[in-house]
Design an enzyme around this catalytic site. Structure first.
Site, short mmCIF file in Angstrom:
data_model
loop_
_atom_site.label_atom_id
_atom_site.label_comp_id
_atom_site.label_asym_id
_atom_site.label_seq_id
_atom_site.Cartn_x
_atom_site.Cartn_y
_atom_site.Cartn_z
N LYS A 53 8.04 1.48 1.35
CA LYS A 53 8.91 2.48 1.99
C LYS A 53 10.27 1.88 2.30
O LYS A 53 11.31 2.50 2.04
CB LYS A 53 8.26 3.01 3.28
CG LYS A 53 7.10 3.96 3.00
CD LYS A 53 6.23 4.22 4.22
CE LYS A 53 4.95 4.93 3.77
NZ LYS A 53 3.96 5.09 4.83
N GLN A 97 2.72 4.75 10.89
CA GLN A 97 1.79 4.46 9.81
C GLN A 97 0.35 4.66 10.28
O GLN A 97 -0.06 4.13 11.32
CB GLN A 97 2.01 3.02 9.32
CG GLN A 97 1.15 2.59 8.15
CD GLN A 97 1.53 3.26 6.84
OE1 GLN A 97 2.64 3.75 6.65
NE2 GLN A 97 0.59 3.30 5.91
N ASP A 120 6.89 12.86 8.03
CA ASP A 120 5.54 12.93 7.45
C ASP A 120 5.05 14.37 7.37
O ASP A 120 4.12 14.67 6.62
CB ASP A 120 4.56 12.18 8.36
CG ASP A 120 4.22 10.79 7.86
OD1 ASP A 120 4.22 10.59 6.64
OD2 ASP A 120 3.93 9.93 8.71
N1 LIG Z 1 2.01 8.13 8.53
C1 LIG Z 1 1.59 7.89 7.29
N2 LIG Z 1 2.21 8.49 6.25
C2 LIG Z 1 1.82 8.25 4.97
O1 LIG Z 1 2.39 8.83 4.02
C3 LIG Z 1 0.73 7.34 4.75
C4 LIG Z 1 0.13 6.75 5.85
N3 LIG Z 1 0.56 7.05 7.10
N4 LIG Z 1 -0.91 5.91 5.68
C5 LIG Z 1 -1.40 5.54 4.37
C6 LIG Z 1 -1.11 6.61 3.33
C7 LIG Z 1 -1.12 6.07 1.90
N5 LIG Z 1 0.25 6.16 1.47
C8 LIG Z 1 0.75 5.61 0.30
C9 LIG Z 1 2.08 5.30 0.15
C10 LIG Z 1 2.53 4.68 -0.98
C11 LIG Z 1 1.70 4.34 -1.99
C12 LIG Z 1 2.23 3.63 -3.16
O2 LIG Z 1 3.34 3.13 -3.16
N6 LIG Z 1 1.49 3.53 -4.24
C13 LIG Z 1 1.94 2.81 -5.41
C14 LIG Z 1 1.41 1.38 -5.39
C15 LIG Z 1 -0.04 1.25 -5.06
C16 LIG Z 1 -0.45 -0.17 -4.69
O3 LIG Z 1 -0.17 -1.09 -5.49
O4 LIG Z 1 -1.05 -0.35 -3.62
C17 LIG Z 1 1.47 3.55 -6.65
O5 LIG Z 1 0.53 4.35 -6.55
O6 LIG Z 1 2.04 3.33 -7.69
C18 LIG Z 1 0.37 4.65 -1.87
C19 LIG Z 1 -0.10 5.29 -0.74
C20 LIG Z 1 1.01 6.72 2.43
N7 LIG Z 1 0.28 7.03 3.49
#
Ligand SMILES: Nc1nc(=O)c2c([nH]1)NC[C@@H]1CN(c3ccc(C(=O)N[C@@H](CCC(=O)O)C(=O)O)cc3)C=[N+]21
Ligand SMILES: [Mg+2]
Length: 282
Positions: A53, A97, A120
């Protein structure tokens, strides 16, 4: 025939260019959009997301601040940190988060965030906007997933959509967005009977289950749009909820993991933040 791959990476590149130009326009008017992320404790997966992020903010020219709080943080301390960000004019978006350590009350914390800064889309006010289809902040993952679905050019009106998973973060808002697009929506979950009978009807299938490879080829209608929201760590690798290699041979479109919905989630977080900053000037 093999499915077309809906690349979150490619889609994010063009969206982030658009976001960057909106950031530039705001800066010319004296406003730098700012995102604050509160991270309580040191869950390794959360640390990766929070880093992604921060990098996303830098990429589009936004200001970002990460507030690291110890695992023992009290509810009062967490809420005080949120109140401080609510009052901070350099911050347009606040993200706490999730998941929080077990002793903390997530709903109570989210309720403290100013709805206008809730990038969010988790505040009850924004959840209510989602339910009523009125203007509010749309949760990042469903917003990103809908963008990918629309990119196929398929007319969604009257189509059968099946969402597997009923979380407040993904499943429920995703179903509402698809309903707004005039899909006929079914929400399936762990108690659903004859799950495959539902999923096989789906023109649009969204998997948000949290189990690697859960959606198999026999569960998918030929030509369907398959959106994989899963992020599962298996032997040090990130795997989706969809058995990608097999489903790719049946589906019309499919999203990869990584490089699919996860990437779009961060892009939509940046979009929600720039939009929150733009509203300040209106
Ligand atoms: N308040 C809050 N808001 C959220 O939006 C939130 C949260 N909490 N808690 C956890 C989940 C999960 N989440 C992700 C964010 C980015 C990737 C991401 O960047 N994924 C990449 C890399 C994956 C990796 O290598 O781990 C991809 O899919 O290409 C994944 C999952 C946001 N979340
Ligand atoms: Mg992904």
């Amino acid at each position: 025939m093999s499915a077309q791959v809906l690349s979150g990476k490619t889609m994010s590149e063009s969206l982030r260019l658009e976001i960057a130009s909106r950031v530039t326009a705001l800066k010319e008017r004296g406003l730098t959009p700012g995102l604050a992320v509160i991270l309580v404790g040191n869950d390794p997966a959360s640390e990766i997301y929070v880093r992604n992020k921060g990098n996303g903010c830098t990429e589009v020219g936004m200001y970002s601040r990460t507030i690291n709080m110890p695992a023992e943080t009290t509810q009062e301390e967490l809420e005080a940190a949120i109140e401080e960000l609510n009052a901070d004019s350099a911050i347009h978006g606040i993200l706490v988060q999730l998941p929080l350590p077990k002793h903390l009350d997530e709903q109570a914390a989210l309720a403290k965030i100013l709805p206008e800064k809730d990038v969010d889309g988790f505040h009850l006010i924004n959840a209510g906007h989602m339910l009523t289809g009125t203007e509010g902040v749309v949760a990042c993952t469903p917003r990103g997933a809908l963008h990918m679905i629309k990119s196929t050019g398929v007319n969604l009106s009257g189509k059968e959509a099946v969402v597997i998973g009923r979380s407040n973060i993904v499943g429920k808002p995703m179903a509402m967005l698809l309903l707004k697009e005039n899909c006929t929506v079914a929400m399936c979950h762990s108690r659903t009977q004859n799950l495959a009978e539902h999923t096989r009807r789906a023109d649009i299938l969204v998997a948000a289950v949290g189990k690697a490879g859960f959606v198999t080829a026999d569960m998918v209608k030929p030509g369907a749009i398959v959106i994989d929201v899963g992020i599962n760590r298996v032997d040090g690798k990130v795997k989706g909820d969809v058995d990608y290699d097999a489903v790719k041979e049946v589906a019309g479109w499919i999203t990869p993991v990584p490089g699919g919905v996860g990437k779009m989630t961060i892009t939509m977080l940046l979009m929600n933040t720039v939009e929150a900053a733009e509203r300040m000037l209106k």
